[in-house]
Write a protein that holds these residues in place. Structure first.
Motif, PDB file in Angstrom:
ATOM      1  N   ARG A  21      46.369  18.168  76.107  1.00  0.00           N
ATOM      2  CA  ARG A  21      47.755  17.687  76.106  1.00  0.00           C
ATOM      3  C   ARG A  21      48.312  17.549  77.511  1.00  0.00           C
ATOM      4  O   ARG A  21      49.126  16.661  77.780  1.00  0.00           O
ATOM      5  CB  ARG A  21      48.622  18.643  75.290  1.00  0.00           C
ATOM      6  N   HIS A  22      47.905  18.420  78.393  1.00  0.00           N
ATOM      7  CA  HIS A  22      48.465  18.429  79.745  1.00  0.00           C
ATOM      8  C   HIS A  22      47.436  18.056  80.811  1.00  0.00           C
ATOM      9  O   HIS A  22      47.731  18.148  82.004  1.00  0.00           O
ATOM     10  CB  HIS A  22      49.056  19.805  80.050  1.00  0.00           C
TER      11      HIS A  22
ATOM     12  N   ARG B 242      45.444  22.788  74.290  1.00  0.00           N
ATOM     13  CA  ARG B 242      46.417  22.920  75.376  1.00  0.00           C
ATOM     14  C   ARG B 242      45.981  22.129  76.610  1.00  0.00           C
ATOM     15  O   ARG B 242      46.793  21.482  77.277  1.00  0.00           O
ATOM     16  CB  ARG B 242      46.594  24.395  75.720  1.00  0.00           C
TER      17      ARG B 242
ATOM     18  N   ARG C 261      42.633  11.806  70.467  1.00  0.00           N
ATOM     19  CA  ARG C 261      43.563  12.683  69.749  1.00  0.00           C
ATOM     20  C   ARG C 261      42.920  14.055  69.600  1.00  0.00           C
ATOM     21  O   ARG C 261      41.698  14.160  69.446  1.00  0.00           O
ATOM     22  CB  ARG C 261      43.884  12.107  68.369  1.00  0.00           C
TER      23      ARG C 261
END
Length: 368
Positions: free
Chosen positions: A236-237, A233, A269
């Motif tokens: 990703r942000h 999480r 990734r």
């Protein structure tokens, strides 16, 4: 009667002698420890893609964390944080604690591991067999605070979560990335397409990511994590305050929070892997290598197959490198115990079928 200044100088000399002796012991240990093997496998479904697995379980203390523990002790010694006769403490779910207990015994220091009460019994026994003390905490979120309490009583807090990325020399000194790239030098694909690792402290991913950039390599870094991990999480942000959306059964990774050592921008990734897939892959690793490895090694294997399937779909060739993180014997009463799997409602059969089908056909390992 000796003067206070002379007594101070005497103590300083004694401290310096102990420091030099401790550093010598660490250097001797490093020289005695041969580098870990880089094992190669090829699978029928992935023609033109080589798979390599760095067997970090072969370290004397049984895991990837042997490198980190040595670095943490070196960092504490050279920064004046650790002195002769001082006790040592750290918060750990197991493998780091085992390695730290191993080095504490080497240096003749007492060691306390602050561990979640749910840590695998095999890991607790390993710490104790090395002379360490296990302080078990019911709430895993409180292990950091409990370790800090020990430090207020005079213990040296090795602080793997706060210091991992700075304690390890990412430019060289036989860090894991330098070792991998050196071992690949004579291979058909000496510059891998991907390196795959998990994230506990974040130190390993930080070291590998930085080293790849330092060497100006095109290799990309994939962090393999359980579903809902704080790292997934957060990455990703780009949110360092992210927390996990659900707990995981895979020890050593899947942290409930983003640790300070996790460097977002060196990771290319992040792959989310279901716990059942990780455990099924850990069982599969025993068939592939004849040895058991822990759940995080299974997580890495699943991510490798995902990457390879994507490469195959694009018609790409190359190599993928990953880590075998720790010995599977530590999980005999958990991941490799049928009653434990049943109690945690883990059905491995669908994922075992999917993984074996992926090896044979080169398809993406999925369960519907």
């Amino acid at each position: 009667m000796e003067s206070p200044l002379r007594l101070i100088n005497y103590q300083q000399d004694a401290d310096r002698r102990w420091l030099h002796d401790a550093l010598t012991k660490l250097a001797q240990e490093s020289a005695r420890s041969a580098d870990t093997h880089l094992l190669k496998l090829n699978f029928p479904g992935f023609h033109g893609i080589d798979f390599y697995f760095k067997d970090e379980a072969a370290h004397p203390s049984g895991s990837l964390k042997h490198r980190l523990a040595r670095s943490l002790f070196l960092y504490s010694l050279c920064n004046g944080r650790l002195r002769g006769g001082q006790s040592v403490v750290d918060a750990s779910s197991g493998s780091t604690a085992i390695s730290e207990a191993w080095f504490a015994r080497l240096l003749g220091l007492s060691f306390t591991a602050v561990m979640p009460a749910g840590t695998a019994p095999g890991k607790i026994r390993d710490v104790q067999s090395l002379g360490g003390i296990c302080d078990l905490v019911d709430d895993p979120a409180q292990v950091h605070a409990r370790a800090a309490e020990h430090a207020t009583d005079g213990a040296c807090h090795l602080d793997q979560f706060g210091l991992a990325e700075r304690a390890t020399d990412w430019r060289g000194n036989n860090n894991i990335a330098e070792s991998i790239i050196g071992q690949l030098a004579l291979e058909a694909e000496p510059e891998p397409a991907w390196i795959v690792c998990g994230a506990g402290t974040g130190g390993t991913s930080a070291t590998i990511g930085r080293y790849l950039r330092y060497r100006r390599l095109h290799t990309r870094l994939c962090v393999a994590e359980p579903v809902g991990s704080a790292y997934v999480r957060g990455w990703r942000h780009r949110d360092a305050s992210a927390v996990a959306s659900q707990p995981t059964l895979i020890e050593g990774i899947g942290r409930p929070r983003v640790e300070p050592g996790f460097i977002f921008d060196v990771v290319d990734r992040v792959s989310e892997i279901p716990d059942a897939a990780s455990v099924a892959a850990a069982w599969l690793l025993e068939d592939l290598f004849g040895h058991r490895y822990g759940g995080s090694s299974g997580t890495n294997l699943v991510a490798c197959l995902q990457l390879a399937a994507s490469m195959r779909a694009r018609g790409e060739r190359g190599s993928i490198v990953s880590l075998l993180c720790d010995r599977g014997e530590r999980y005999a009463q958990t991941l490799f115990d049928h009653d434990w799997l049943l109690a945690h409602k883990l059905d491995l059969a669908p994922w075992d079928t999917a993984l074996r089908n992926s090896l044979a056909s080169g398809c993406m390992p999925t369960v519907r």
